[in-house]
Design a protein around this motif. Structure first.
Motif, mmCIF file in Angstrom:
data_model
loop_
_atom_site.group_PDB
_atom_site.id
_atom_site.type_symbol
_atom_site.label_atom_id
_atom_site.label_comp_id
_atom_site.label_asym_id
_atom_site.label_seq_id
_atom_site.Cartn_x
_atom_site.Cartn_y
_atom_site.Cartn_z
ATOM 1 N N LEU A 353 38.885 37.182 57.217
ATOM 2 C CA LEU A 353 38.502 38.569 57.003
ATOM 3 C C LEU A 353 39.570 39.348 56.260
ATOM 4 O O LEU A 353 39.347 40.490 55.849
ATOM 5 C CB LEU A 353 38.210 39.247 58.345
ATOM 6 C CG LEU A 353 36.981 38.744 59.101
ATOM 7 C CD1 LEU A 353 36.846 39.464 60.427
ATOM 8 C CD2 LEU A 353 35.724 38.938 58.278
ATOM 9 N N ASP A 354 40.748 38.743 56.089
ATOM 10 C CA ASP A 354 41.817 39.388 55.324
ATOM 11 C C ASP A 354 41.617 39.212 53.820
ATOM 12 O O ASP A 354 42.355 39.810 53.026
ATOM 13 C CB ASP A 354 43.177 38.811 55.718
ATOM 14 C CG ASP A 354 43.548 39.154 57.155
ATOM 15 O OD1 ASP A 354 43.133 40.234 57.620
ATOM 16 O OD2 ASP A 354 44.233 38.343 57.810
ATOM 17 N N THR A 355 40.654 38.394 53.423
ATOM 18 C CA THR A 355 40.383 38.179 52.004
ATOM 19 C C THR A 355 39.976 39.503 51.356
ATOM 20 O O THR A 355 39.116 40.214 51.872
ATOM 21 C CB THR A 355 39.251 37.153 51.824
ATOM 22 O OG1 THR A 355 39.629 35.927 52.445
ATOM 23 C CG2 THR A 355 38.971 36.907 50.360
ATOM 24 N N PRO A 356 40.583 39.868 50.221
ATOM 25 C CA PRO A 356 40.263 41.153 49.594
ATOM 26 C C PRO A 356 39.101 41.059 48.615
ATOM 27 O O PRO A 356 38.752 39.984 48.120
ATOM 28 C CB PRO A 356 41.562 41.487 48.852
ATOM 29 C CG PRO A 356 42.108 40.145 48.462
ATOM 30 C CD PRO A 356 41.729 39.201 49.576
ATOM 31 N N ILE A 357 38.522 42.208 48.320
ATOM 32 C CA ILE A 357 37.509 42.321 47.274
ATOM 33 C C ILE A 357 38.206 42.215 45.921
ATOM 34 O O ILE A 357 39.177 42.925 45.651
ATOM 35 C CB ILE A 357 36.768 43.666 47.376
ATOM 36 C CG1 ILE A 357 36.031 43.771 48.716
ATOM 37 C CG2 ILE A 357 35.795 43.826 46.213
ATOM 38 C CD1 ILE A 357 34.948 42.744 48.908
ATOM 39 N N THR A 358 37.719 41.322 45.071
ATOM 40 C CA THR A 358 38.279 41.148 43.733
ATOM 41 C C THR A 358 37.237 41.525 42.689
ATOM 42 O O THR A 358 36.092 41.861 43.017
ATOM 43 C CB THR A 358 38.758 39.704 43.522
ATOM 44 O OG1 THR A 358 37.644 38.814 43.722
ATOM 45 C CG2 THR A 358 39.867 39.344 44.492
ATOM 46 N N LYS A 359 37.610 41.443 41.423
ATOM 47 C CA LYS A 359 36.741 41.878 40.340
ATOM 48 C C LYS A 359 35.443 41.066 40.259
ATOM 49 O O LYS A 359 34.424 41.573 39.791
ATOM 50 C CB LYS A 359 37.495 41.798 39.015
ATOM 51 C CG LYS A 359 38.696 42.730 38.936
ATOM 52 C CD LYS A 359 39.455 42.591 37.636
ATOM 53 C CE LYS A 359 40.660 43.524 37.600
ATOM 54 N NZ LYS A 359 41.415 43.427 36.321
ATOM 55 N N GLY A 360 35.466 39.827 40.703
ATOM 56 C CA GLY A 360 34.291 38.979 40.592
ATOM 57 C C GLY A 360 33.375 38.967 41.801
ATOM 58 O O GLY A 360 32.373 38.259 41.799
#
Length: 457
Positions: A353-360
């Motif tokens: 859940l620590d994964t961030p939102i990225t451009k893709g």
């Protein structure tokens, strides 16, 4: 209007019709607040990761460049919020391995207005100036591939582009972010198309939209008519998965087939996603960088599904909290749910859940364990040669044969004789397989092994 209708059939061959589940299509885009901590991975697009140009302890304002592109396939990143750079360190990524990231502690009460940028008069910009401006904006393909937009608009010297094709199909189930962008940012989309046409030399542009989005078709046509634009068209194409693939959409629109191993530019065409060009039409006149994107948050695991404008670097846990995932019963806490980044057909599972939102990242789907129990609980059986996968493969491949070769690790044979490279991993074969064989997963492994062998040479 119908465009070159006499040259094409109704749509591409084969494909599937999974349940659409586009429950968020009629909900306006909502804006997410800043998370206390934003994590901006340096590697979040195809190509070389950019180089940090800020230091730990430095104050940054929203929109300020924080990483500089290193080569032509490397784009800059911009601060998604005003705050202080807390760290430049390894953090979890959607791909699995930890990756170098810039960590920003956002200021409480910081404005969501971009504070960095210089407005431009785009009406006087020529092609090279537009390409440079796109590069400076850090824009990449927002449809999921995350290929640097300036590189896609950079036409090879030996090629000549006559048509800009814009993909508004959004054929993945659940996802509606492109749909909402077409409705709410229509003028920006048309301006982005005009700038992209000028950059590539295209004399016409066409937006292909699946016919399950008639309101989007009407919105785009209304702007075209109001501005008296005679070089841009919009056309509804039949709803079928994977209509959003560039090869499938070109077949549906023009009745032309891209040769194996070739790109649309070989036929005089350049293709982009509607979200990408809408962002281009918004960022270039303002002279700003990409700091946020629209993300669909959906699935039975959230109580407030919808399309959210999310600052890049926002942790998934923060997004899910605002979407109502934490409001479920304790047995359905986010940690007990299954998360998918993107759509259910081509998206990837995420463990942290620590994964961030990225451009893709175009979507986050949240499922309870029981939602997936039927599929996950099915046993895998040997191939029964039913041919369902062959009938569904939009590329005309033989997934059954490829799967049997993959089981024997005959990866070179898969690539040389069975055209594994033409597979774009749409997942149709896995979806229809009655034996529950994870075909597309096997193909991904095979392609990765072949790539590793090729890089070792």
């Amino acid at each position: 209007m119908k465009f070159l209708n006499f040259l094409r059939g109704e749509t591409f061959a084969r494909g599937i019709h999974p349940p659409q589940n586009k429950h968020t299509a009629h909900t306006p885009i909502r804006r997410l607040p800043f998370a206390p901590e934003l994590v901006v991975p340096l590697s979040q697009h195809i190509g070389k990761a950019p180089r940090p140009i800020v230091q730990v302890g430095q104050e940054v304002v929203r929109g300020q460049p924080i990483a500089k592109g290193e080569d032509w396939l490397s784009v800059p990143h911009h601060a998604p919020a005003t705050g202080v750079v807390e760290a430049i360190e390894l953090r979890p990524s959607a791909r699995g391995p930890w990756t170098e990231s810039i960590v920003i502690r956002s200021y409480a009460g910081a404005t969501q207005e971009d504070l960095w940028g210089m407005p431009r008069d785009t009406s006087v910009m020529d092609g090279p100036e537009i390409l440079q401006a796109v590069w400076d904006s850090g824009l990449v393909g927002l449809g999921g591939a995350a290929f640097p937009t300036h590189a896609k608009l950079m036409v090879p010297k030996q090629a000549k582009v006559h048509t800009l094709v814009v993909n508004g199909c959004e054929c993945e189930p659940y996802l509606t972010c492109d749909h909402r962008v077409m409705l709410e940012n229509t003028k920006e989309l048309i301006l982005g198309m005009q700038l992209a046409m000028r950059a590539t030399g295209a004399v016409r542009g066409i937006v292909g939209v699946e016919d399950n989005k008639p309101d989007a078709v009407a919105a785009i046509q209304s702007v075209i008519d109001a501005a008296h634009i005679d070089s841009i068209f919009v056309e509804a194409v039949p709803t079928k998965y994977p209509q959003g693939s560039e090869k499938m959409l070109l077949m549906a629109l023009f009745g032309v087939e891209i040769p194996s191993g070739a790109l649309p530019v070989s036929l005089g065409m350049v293709m982009n996603n509607v979200g990408t060009l809408a962002a281009l039409g918004q960022l270039l006149p303002a002279g700003q960088g990409l700091t946020e994107r629209v993300v669909t948050i959906a699935g039975p695991g959230v109580s407030r599904p919808g399309d959210y404008r999310v600052p890049l670097g926002t942790p998934i846990s923060f997004v899910l909290e605002w979407a109502g995932a934490s409001a479920q019963q304790s047995s359905h806490a986010p940690s007990a749910c299954q998360l998918v980044l993107g759509g259910p057909m081509m998206g990837q599972a995420v463990a942290s859940l620590d994964t961030p939102i990225t451009k893709g990242v175009s979507g986050i789907l949240v499922f309870h364990p029981e939602d997936m129990a039927d599929r996950d609980g099915r046993r895998t059986f040997p191939c029964i040669k039913c041919g369902e996968c062959v009938e569904s493969c939009p590329m005309g491949l033989n997934p059954s044969a490829l799967g049997m070769l993959a089981a024997k690790r005959e990866y070179e044979l898969m690539g040389q004789r069975y055209h594994l490279g033409d597979c774009f991993e749409c997942g149709c074969c896995t979806y229809v397989c009655p034996s529950n064989i994870p075909l597309v997963q096997q193909f991904r492994i095979a392609k990765q092994v072949l790539r590793e062998k090729a890089s070792a040479l």
